[in-house]
Design a protein around this motif. Sequence first.
Motif, PDB file in Angstrom:
ATOM      1  N   ARG A  64       0.833  -1.203   0.000  1.00 54.25           N
ATOM      2  CA  ARG A  64       0.000   0.000   0.000  1.00 54.25           C
ATOM      3  C   ARG A  64       0.870   1.256   0.000  1.00 54.25           C
ATOM      4  O   ARG A  64       0.592   2.230  -0.711  1.00 54.25           O
ATOM      5  N   GLU A  65       1.940   1.234   0.783  1.00 52.51           N
ATOM      6  CA  GLU A  65       2.839   2.387   0.846  1.00 52.51           C
ATOM      7  C   GLU A  65       3.520   2.619  -0.500  1.00 52.51           C
ATOM      8  O   GLU A  65       3.614   3.763  -0.969  1.00 52.51           O
ATOM      9  N   LEU A  66       3.983   1.557  -1.139  1.00 49.90           N
ATOM     10  CA  LEU A  66       4.618   1.684  -2.454  1.00 49.90           C
ATOM     11  C   LEU A  66       3.641   2.219  -3.495  1.00 49.90           C
ATOM     12  O   LEU A  66       3.987   3.071  -4.310  1.00 49.90           O
ATOM     13  N   LEU A  67       2.414   1.731  -3.457  1.00 49.93           N
ATOM     14  CA  LEU A  67       1.390   2.202  -4.388  1.00 49.93           C
ATOM     15  C   LEU A  67       1.129   3.699  -4.178  1.00 49.93           C
ATOM     16  O   LEU A  67       1.040   4.467  -5.144  1.00 49.93           O
ATOM     17  N   SER A  68       1.045   4.119  -2.911  1.00 50.21           N
ATOM     18  CA  SER A  68       0.830   5.528  -2.592  1.00 50.21           C
ATOM     19  C   SER A  68       1.991   6.381  -3.088  1.00 50.21           C
ATOM     20  O   SER A  68       1.792   7.461  -3.658  1.00 50.21           O
ATOM     21  N   LEU A  69       3.218   5.909  -2.900  1.00 51.83           N
ATOM     22  CA  LEU A  69       4.394   6.648  -3.361  1.00 51.83           C
ATOM     23  C   LEU A  69       4.424   6.752  -4.883  1.00 51.83           C
ATOM     24  O   LEU A  69       4.781   7.793  -5.432  1.00 51.83           O
ATOM     25  N   GLN A  70       4.020   5.678  -5.564  1.00 54.13           N
ATOM     26  CA  GLN A  70       3.981   5.715  -7.026  1.00 54.13           C
ATOM     27  C   GLN A  70       2.928   6.708  -7.517  1.00 54.13           C
ATOM     28  O   GLN A  70       3.160   7.451  -8.476  1.00 54.13           O
ATOM     29  N   GLU A  71       1.781   6.759  -6.836  1.00 50.14           N
ATOM     30  CA  GLU A  71       0.728   7.698  -7.219  1.00 50.14           C
ATOM     31  C   GLU A  71       1.201   9.141  -7.009  1.00 50.14           C
ATOM     32  O   GLU A  71       0.970  10.012  -7.853  1.00 50.14           O
ATOM     33  N   GLN A  72       1.875   9.400  -5.875  1.00 50.20           N
ATOM     34  CA  GLN A  72       2.386  10.744  -5.598  1.00 50.20           C
ATOM     35  C   GLN A  72       3.466  11.126  -6.606  1.00 50.20           C
ATOM     36  O   GLN A  72       3.570  12.288  -7.003  1.00 50.20           O
ATOM     37  N   SER A  73       4.258  10.160  -7.020  1.00 48.50           N
ATOM     38  CA  SER A  73       5.287  10.420  -8.022  1.00 48.50           C
ATOM     39  C   SER A  73       4.655  10.762  -9.363  1.00 48.50           C
ATOM     40  O   SER A  73       5.130  11.642 -10.078  1.00 48.50           O
ATOM     41  N   ALA A  74       3.553  10.082  -9.688  1.00 49.29           N
ATOM     42  CA  ALA A  74       2.880  10.309 -10.976  1.00 49.29           C
ATOM     43  C   ALA A  74       2.174  11.666 -11.007  1.00 49.29           C
ATOM     44  O   ALA A  74       2.214  12.371 -12.020  1.00 49.29           O
ATOM     45  N   ASP A  75       1.508  12.039  -9.883  1.00 43.72           N
ATOM     46  CA  ASP A  75       0.747  13.292  -9.905  1.00 43.72           C
ATOM     47  C   ASP A  75       1.564  14.511  -9.458  1.00 43.72           C
ATOM     48  O   ASP A  75       1.070  15.636  -9.494  1.00 43.72           O
ATOM     49  N   GLY A  76       2.804  14.309  -9.033  1.00 42.48           N
ATOM     50  CA  GLY A  76       3.677  15.429  -8.687  1.00 42.48           C
ATOM     51  C   GLY A  76       3.444  16.022  -7.310  1.00 42.48           C
ATOM     52  O   GLY A  76       3.991  17.076  -6.983  1.00 42.48           O
ATOM     53  N   SER A  77       2.654  15.369  -6.458  1.00 47.22           N
ATOM     54  CA  SER A  77       2.367  15.926  -5.126  1.00 47.22           C
ATOM     55  C   SER A  77       3.580  15.864  -4.193  1.00 47.22           C
ATOM     56  O   SER A  77       3.565  16.474  -3.131  1.00 47.22           O
ATOM     57  N   TYR A  78       4.609  15.146  -4.584  1.00 41.14           N
ATOM     58  CA  TYR A  78       5.833  15.084  -3.787  1.00 41.14           C
ATOM     59  C   TYR A  78       6.500  16.458  -3.690  1.00 41.14           C
ATOM     60  O   TYR A  78       7.210  16.741  -2.737  1.00 41.14           O
ATOM     61  N   ALA A  79       6.270  17.302  -4.691  1.00 40.76           N
ATOM     62  CA  ALA A  79       6.909  18.621  -4.714  1.00 40.76           C
ATOM     63  C   ALA A  79       6.443  19.485  -3.543  1.00 40.76           C
ATOM     64  O   ALA A  79       7.189  20.331  -3.049  1.00 40.76           O
ATOM     65  N   ALA A  80       5.211  19.258  -3.060  1.00 45.80           N
ATOM     66  CA  ALA A  80       4.708  20.040  -1.922  1.00 45.80           C
ATOM     67  C   ALA A  80       5.508  19.738  -0.655  1.00 45.80           C
ATOM     68  O   ALA A  80       5.570  20.558   0.252  1.00 45.80           O
ATOM     69  N   ALA A  81       6.108  18.562  -0.595  1.00 43.98           N
ATOM     70  CA  ALA A  81       6.938  18.181   0.564  1.00 43.98           C
ATOM     71  C   ALA A  81       8.382  18.628   0.387  1.00 43.98           C
ATOM     72  O   ALA A  81       9.210  18.374   1.254  1.00 43.98           O
ATOM     73  N   GLY A  82       8.696  19.284  -0.738  1.00 46.60           N
ATOM     74  CA  GLY A  82      10.040  19.807  -0.941  1.00 46.60           C
ATOM     75  C   GLY A  82      10.996  18.825  -1.576  1.00 46.60           C
ATOM     76  O   GLY A  82      12.202  18.979  -1.466  1.00 46.60           O
ATOM     77  N   PHE A  83      10.475  17.787  -2.249  1.00 46.06           N
ATOM     78  CA  PHE A  83      11.341  16.786  -2.877  1.00 46.06           C
ATOM     79  C   PHE A  83      11.340  16.967  -4.396  1.00 46.06           C
ATOM     80  O   PHE A  83      10.390  17.500  -4.970  1.00 46.06           O
ATOM     81  N   THR A  84      12.396  16.483  -5.024  1.00 47.37           N
ATOM     82  CA  THR A  84      12.441  16.443  -6.476  1.00 47.37           C
ATOM     83  C   THR A  84      11.982  15.066  -6.926  1.00 47.37           C
ATOM     84  O   THR A  84      11.873  14.133  -6.111  1.00 47.37           O
ATOM     85  N   GLN A  85      11.726  14.931  -8.203  1.00 43.93           N
ATOM     86  CA  GLN A  85      11.311  13.639  -8.767  1.00 43.93           C
ATOM     87  C   GLN A  85      12.373  12.578  -8.489  1.00 43.93           C
ATOM     88  O   GLN A  85      12.055  11.459  -8.098  1.00 43.93           O
ATOM     89  N   GLU A  86      13.641  12.951  -8.642  1.00 45.62           N
ATOM     90  CA  GLU A  86      14.726  12.003  -8.418  1.00 45.62           C
ATOM     91  C   GLU A  86      14.782  11.535  -6.962  1.00 45.62           C
ATOM     92  O   GLU A  86      14.983  10.362  -6.672  1.00 45.62           O
ATOM     93  N   GLN A  87      14.604  12.471  -6.028  1.00 45.67           N
ATOM     94  CA  GLN A  87      14.633  12.113  -4.606  1.00 45.67           C
ATOM     95  C   GLN A  87      13.446  11.220  -4.244  1.00 45.67           C
ATOM     96  O   GLN A  87      13.586  10.307  -3.448  1.00 45.67           O
ATOM     97  N   TRP A  88      12.285  11.506  -4.823  1.00 50.25           N
ATOM     98  CA  TRP A  88      11.106  10.722  -4.503  1.00 50.25           C
ATOM     99  C   TRP A  88      11.270   9.322  -5.022  1.00 50.25           C
ATOM    100  O   TRP A  88      10.956   8.349  -4.394  1.00 50.25           O
TER     101      TRP A  88
END
Length: 153
Positions: free
Chosen positions: A129-153
């Motif tokens: 479930r955690e991996l699926l959530s991380l993949q979804e955040q990577s796809a929709d770009g919501s990781y950027a709100a946490a201050g991460f880059t695509q590479e870091q995520w």
Amino acid sequence: MKRAISILLTVGMLLSLAACQPTPENAVVVPKDAERLIEKAVRIDEEADTAIDIPTDNYAYSATGGNGNLRILVDAPVKLPAADYIPMLRVEATGFSQQTVTAVFHTVFKDQVVKDGSNAVRTKADVERELLSLQEQSADGSYAAAGFTQEQW
């Protein structure tokens, strides 16, 4: 007999006190140049252009560095001294080098195995479930709100 013992004790005490060294002519502890330190502090106070906002109940600080690999979180109660003012307070923001962080880590955790202390048990389903959530955040770009880059995520 009691009189002889008391005389001997008195003489012994006087002899033990007579064995003290003479008072040195020069001071053993040399004070710092207090006048120079005060001049420097006053000069710095005159150069300061903003007042320092001191929290009265709790201090919170958060910083991320090292491309997101180092996170510093501070949440500490503040205890102010019972005084009308604080004479000096100087804080300077700076970064930490990887060498400094590694040295602190090896000092604090010398010869110890560092483990996750949360004692949380994660099942295979939890990890999936955690991996699926991380993949979804990577796809929709919501990781950027946490201050991460695509590479870091």
